[in-house]
Motif scaffolding. Structure first.
Motif, PDB file in Angstrom:
ATOM      1  N   TYR A 282      27.046  37.238  43.382  1.00  0.00           N
ATOM      2  CA  TYR A 282      27.748  37.331  44.666  1.00  0.00           C
ATOM      3  C   TYR A 282      29.064  36.566  44.631  1.00  0.00           C
ATOM      4  N   GLN A 283      29.038  35.412  43.990  1.00  0.00           N
ATOM      5  CA  GLN A 283      30.226  34.573  43.906  1.00  0.00           C
ATOM      6  C   GLN A 283      31.335  35.269  43.111  1.00  0.00           C
ATOM      7  N   ILE A 284      31.000  35.845  41.969  1.00  0.00           N
ATOM      8  CA  ILE A 284      31.996  36.543  41.151  1.00  0.00           C
ATOM      9  C   ILE A 284      32.574  37.718  41.928  1.00  0.00           C
ATOM     10  N   ALA A 285      31.702  38.516  42.539  1.00  0.00           N
ATOM     11  CA  ALA A 285      32.173  39.674  43.307  1.00  0.00           C
ATOM     12  C   ALA A 285      33.065  39.232  44.463  1.00  0.00           C
ATOM     13  N   ALA A 286      32.703  38.147  45.140  1.00  0.00           N
ATOM     14  CA  ALA A 286      33.518  37.656  46.257  1.00  0.00           C
ATOM     15  C   ALA A 286      34.895  37.221  45.776  1.00  0.00           C
ATOM     16  N   TYR A 287      34.974  36.534  44.648  1.00  0.00           N
ATOM     17  CA  TYR A 287      36.274  36.113  44.120  1.00  0.00           C
ATOM     18  C   TYR A 287      37.105  37.305  43.656  1.00  0.00           C
ATOM     19  N   VAL A 288      36.471  38.329  43.104  1.00  0.00           N
ATOM     20  CA  VAL A 288      37.217  39.543  42.744  1.00  0.00           C
ATOM     21  C   VAL A 288      37.812  40.160  44.007  1.00  0.00           C
ATOM     22  N   ARG A 289      37.000  40.313  45.038  1.00  0.00           N
ATOM     23  CA  ARG A 289      37.480  40.905  46.302  1.00  0.00           C
ATOM     24  C   ARG A 289      38.563  40.019  46.940  1.00  0.00           C
ATOM     25  N   PHE A 290      38.353  38.700  46.921  1.00  0.00           N
ATOM     26  CA  PHE A 290      39.311  37.766  47.513  1.00  0.00           C
ATOM     27  C   PHE A 290      40.661  37.816  46.792  1.00  0.00           C
ATOM     28  N   ASN A 291      40.639  38.073  45.492  1.00  0.00           N
ATOM     29  CA  ASN A 291      41.870  38.131  44.704  1.00  0.00           C
ATOM     30  C   ASN A 291      42.395  39.557  44.592  1.00  0.00           C
ATOM     31  N   PHE A 292      42.297  40.294  45.688  1.00  0.00           N
ATOM     32  CA  PHE A 292      42.901  41.615  45.852  1.00  0.00           C
ATOM     33  C   PHE A 292      42.262  42.681  44.975  1.00  0.00           C
ATOM     34  N   GLY A 293      41.040  42.462  44.559  1.00  0.00           N
ATOM     35  CA  GLY A 293      40.313  43.464  43.784  1.00  0.00           C
ATOM     36  C   GLY A 293      39.453  44.327  44.682  1.00  0.00           C
ATOM     37  N   LEU A 294      40.045  44.824  45.746  1.00  0.00           N
ATOM     38  CA  LEU A 294      39.284  45.581  46.736  1.00  0.00           C
ATOM     39  C   LEU A 294      38.919  46.984  46.262  1.00  0.00           C
ATOM     40  N   ASN A 295      39.674  47.544  45.350  1.00  0.00           N
ATOM     41  CA  ASN A 295      39.441  48.926  44.932  1.00  0.00           C
ATOM     42  C   ASN A 295      38.563  49.059  43.695  1.00  0.00           C
ATOM     43  N   TYR A 296      38.155  47.956  43.114  1.00  0.00           N
ATOM     44  CA  TYR A 296      37.320  48.035  41.922  1.00  0.00           C
ATOM     45  C   TYR A 296      35.888  48.414  42.284  1.00  0.00           C
ATOM     46  N   GLU A 297      35.283  49.231  41.435  1.00  0.00           N
ATOM     47  CA  GLU A 297      33.858  49.488  41.559  1.00  0.00           C
ATOM     48  C   GLU A 297      33.156  48.402  40.750  1.00  0.00           C
ATOM     49  N   ILE A 298      32.346  47.606  41.421  1.00  0.00           N
ATOM     50  CA  ILE A 298      31.631  46.506  40.774  1.00  0.00           C
ATOM     51  C   ILE A 298      30.174  46.922  40.594  1.00  0.00           C
ATOM     52  N   THR A 299      29.697  46.827  39.344  1.00  0.00           N
ATOM     53  CA  THR A 299      28.327  47.213  39.042  1.00  0.00           C
ATOM     54  C   THR A 299      27.592  46.088  38.327  1.00  0.00           C
TER      55      THR A 299
END
Length: 178
Positions: A137-154
């Motif tokens: 959850y932490q990694i995904a949140a930091y990706v989203r927080f750092n403008f990685g909104l369009n990435y598909e995270i699996t």
């Protein structure tokens, strides 16, 4: 009598350990199958690159995934995380590079500059390899927080012993690959 008790406890513990090792081998083969399918899917969608974020404890899975991706001619960008996730992920997504460039230009005397942060666009997928639900959850949140909104995270269910929090999975838009 004590010897018999000790031997019976030893046999039972060996049986339990062997059973858990056998289950881990099954999970490893299942993960290997999923890696193969994931690589084929990425190649099928005419993509040629995936980002992988992994913790150091999961290096065996990381090596297996790299092999499957290479076999299917899919390149990968790999980030190994331990701590200080925000700055590491920011740097990985090239956000810190944009901020440094902005700072340099603003100090040069150019007026009316606006900083528009964008994450790198040379991949669309991020696969997280972790064995800790909270770290996921932490990694995904930091990706989203750092403008990685369009990435598909699996991620794969087989990495984790804990149950997932459905709210966190939905908020972070993490997809479990089945």
């Amino acid at each position: 009598m004590q010897k018999i008790y000790f031997i019976s406890v030893l046999i039972i513990s060996i049986f339990i350990t062997a059973d858990s090792i056998k289950n881990k081998q099954f999970n490893t083969s299942e993960i290997s199958r999923k890696y193969e399918q994931m690589a084929k899917n990425i190649k099928q969608f005419n993509e040629s690159k995936i980002a992988i974020i992994a913790n150091k404890k999961m290096s065996i899975q990381l090596n297996e995934l790299k092999t499957k991706l290479n076999d299917n001619e899919v390149s990968s960008i790999i980030l190994i995380v331990e701590n200080d996730l925000d700055s590491i992920i920011s740097e990985f997504l090239n956000i810190s590079l944009g901020e440094d460039n902005y700072e340099e230009l603003s100090n040069s005397g150019i007026e009316e500059l606006k900083l528009v942060n964008r994450a790198r666009q040379d991949f669309d997928y991020i696969h997280i390899i972790s064995n800790d639900e909270y770290e996921l959850y932490q990694i995904a949140a930091y990706v989203r927080f750092n403008f990685g909104l369009n990435y598909e995270i699996t991620t794969f269910r087989e990495y984790y012993e804990q149950e997932f929090n459905p709210y966190e999975m939905r908020v972070q838009r993490i997809k479990l690959v089945e």
